[in-house]
Design a protein around this motif. Structure first.
Motif, PDB file in Angstrom:
ATOM      1  N   ASN A  73       0.828  -1.202   0.000  1.00  0.00           N
ATOM      2  CA  ASN A  73       0.000   0.000   0.000  1.00  0.00           C
ATOM      3  C   ASN A  73       0.864   1.255   0.000  1.00  0.00           C
ATOM      4  O   ASN A  73       0.601   2.202  -0.755  1.00  0.00           O
ATOM      5  CB  ASN A  73      -0.946  -0.007   1.205  1.00  0.00           C
ATOM      6  CG  ASN A  73      -1.961   1.100   1.148  1.00  0.00           C
ATOM      7  OD1 ASN A  73      -2.631   1.277   0.146  1.00  0.00           O
ATOM      8  ND2 ASN A  73      -2.073   1.855   2.230  1.00  0.00           N
ATOM      9  N   ALA A  74       1.928   1.260   0.813  1.00  0.00           N
ATOM     10  CA  ALA A  74       2.826   2.416   0.868  1.00  0.00           C
ATOM     11  C   ALA A  74       3.529   2.631  -0.467  1.00  0.00           C
ATOM     12  O   ALA A  74       3.668   3.760  -0.939  1.00  0.00           O
ATOM     13  CB  ALA A  74       3.849   2.233   1.986  1.00  0.00           C
ATOM     14  N   ALA A  75       3.954   1.530  -1.110  1.00  0.00           N
ATOM     15  CA  ALA A  75       4.622   1.637  -2.406  1.00  0.00           C
ATOM     16  C   ALA A  75       3.670   2.164  -3.480  1.00  0.00           C
ATOM     17  O   ALA A  75       4.040   2.991  -4.315  1.00  0.00           O
ATOM     18  CB  ALA A  75       5.188   0.289  -2.822  1.00  0.00           C
ATOM     19  N   LEU A  76       2.414   1.709  -3.452  1.00  0.00           N
ATOM     20  CA  LEU A  76       1.421   2.178  -4.411  1.00  0.00           C
ATOM     21  C   LEU A  76       1.107   3.662  -4.199  1.00  0.00           C
ATOM     22  O   LEU A  76       0.960   4.424  -5.159  1.00  0.00           O
ATOM     23  CB  LEU A  76       0.149   1.342  -4.336  1.00  0.00           C
ATOM     24  CG  LEU A  76       0.271  -0.083  -4.867  1.00  0.00           C
ATOM     25  CD1 LEU A  76      -0.976  -0.882  -4.535  1.00  0.00           C
ATOM     26  CD2 LEU A  76       0.534  -0.082  -6.361  1.00  0.00           C
ATOM     27  N   LYS A  77       0.990   4.068  -2.942  1.00  0.00           N
ATOM     28  CA  LYS A  77       0.743   5.490  -2.646  1.00  0.00           C
ATOM     29  C   LYS A  77       1.886   6.355  -3.136  1.00  0.00           C
ATOM     30  O   LYS A  77       1.675   7.420  -3.721  1.00  0.00           O
ATOM     31  CB  LYS A  77       0.518   5.682  -1.143  1.00  0.00           C
ATOM     32  CG  LYS A  77      -0.840   5.216  -0.664  1.00  0.00           C
ATOM     33  CD  LYS A  77      -0.977   5.300   0.840  1.00  0.00           C
ATOM     34  CE  LYS A  77      -1.115   6.708   1.306  1.00  0.00           C
ATOM     35  NZ  LYS A  77      -1.415   6.799   2.750  1.00  0.00           N
ATOM     36  N   ALA A  78       3.135   5.886  -2.919  1.00  0.00           N
ATOM     37  CA  ALA A  78       4.307   6.648  -3.368  1.00  0.00           C
ATOM     38  C   ALA A  78       4.330   6.723  -4.895  1.00  0.00           C
ATOM     39  O   ALA A  78       4.619   7.791  -5.463  1.00  0.00           O
ATOM     40  CB  ALA A  78       5.587   6.005  -2.847  1.00  0.00           C
ATOM     41  N   ALA A  79       4.009   5.626  -5.558  1.00  0.00           N
ATOM     42  CA  ALA A  79       4.014   5.613  -7.028  1.00  0.00           C
ATOM     43  C   ALA A  79       2.924   6.522  -7.592  1.00  0.00           C
ATOM     44  O   ALA A  79       3.103   7.142  -8.653  1.00  0.00           O
ATOM     45  CB  ALA A  79       3.813   4.188  -7.539  1.00  0.00           C
ATOM     46  N   ALA A  80       1.802   6.629  -6.879  1.00  0.00           N
ATOM     47  CA  ALA A  80       0.704   7.485  -7.325  1.00  0.00           C
ATOM     48  C   ALA A  80       0.901   8.940  -6.919  1.00  0.00           C
ATOM     49  O   ALA A  80       0.149   9.816  -7.336  1.00  0.00           O
ATOM     50  CB  ALA A  80      -0.625   6.965  -6.767  1.00  0.00           C
ATOM     51  N   GLY A  81       1.906   9.192  -6.087  1.00  0.00           N
ATOM     52  CA  GLY A  81       2.165  10.558  -5.645  1.00  0.00           C
ATOM     53  C   GLY A  81       1.205  11.036  -4.579  1.00  0.00           C
ATOM     54  O   GLY A  81       0.929  12.228  -4.462  1.00  0.00           O
ATOM     55  N   LEU A  82       0.708  10.122  -3.794  1.00  0.00           N
ATOM     56  CA  LEU A  82      -0.254  10.481  -2.730  1.00  0.00           C
ATOM     57  C   LEU A  82       0.420  10.585  -1.388  1.00  0.00           C
ATOM     58  O   LEU A  82       1.348   9.977  -1.056  1.00  0.00           O
ATOM     59  CB  LEU A  82      -1.374   9.441  -2.655  1.00  0.00           C
ATOM     60  CG  LEU A  82      -2.165   9.244  -3.941  1.00  0.00           C
ATOM     61  CD1 LEU A  82      -3.153   8.111  -3.756  1.00  0.00           C
ATOM     62  CD2 LEU A  82      -2.899  10.513  -4.297  1.00  0.00           C
TER      63      LEU A  82
END
Length: 82
Positions: A73-82
């Protein structure tokens, strides 16, 4: 000139196709019923989803043990710029 309404076409196939078409044809956006309102989202609330990812990616996040879903989840948030 009078219209003769005493005779109606009684072809069952045409009647079935017309009924099917009436049920399966999408309505135009202005004719469609509005979507029901969604429940307000609770801040920090997570949603359960099904996600297909490569085995190597899954193994990478699971190798450190429990909490792998939080790390993804943290990696996805970082990739999405959130």
């Amino acid at each position: 000139m009078a219209i003769d309404r005493t005779r109606r076409p009684s072809d069952p196939r045409q009647a079935a196709e017309a009924a099917f078409r009436a049920v399966t044809t999408r309505k135009a956006p202005e004719e469609a019923a509005p979507a029901p309102p969604r429940a307000p989202l609770i801040p920090g609330m997570r949603e359960t989803v099904s996600l297909r990812i490569d085995r190597a990616v899954l193994e990478h996040y699971q190798k450190d043990g429990p909490g792998w879903q939080d790390r993804i989840n943290a990696a996805l948030k970082a990739a999405a710029g959130l």
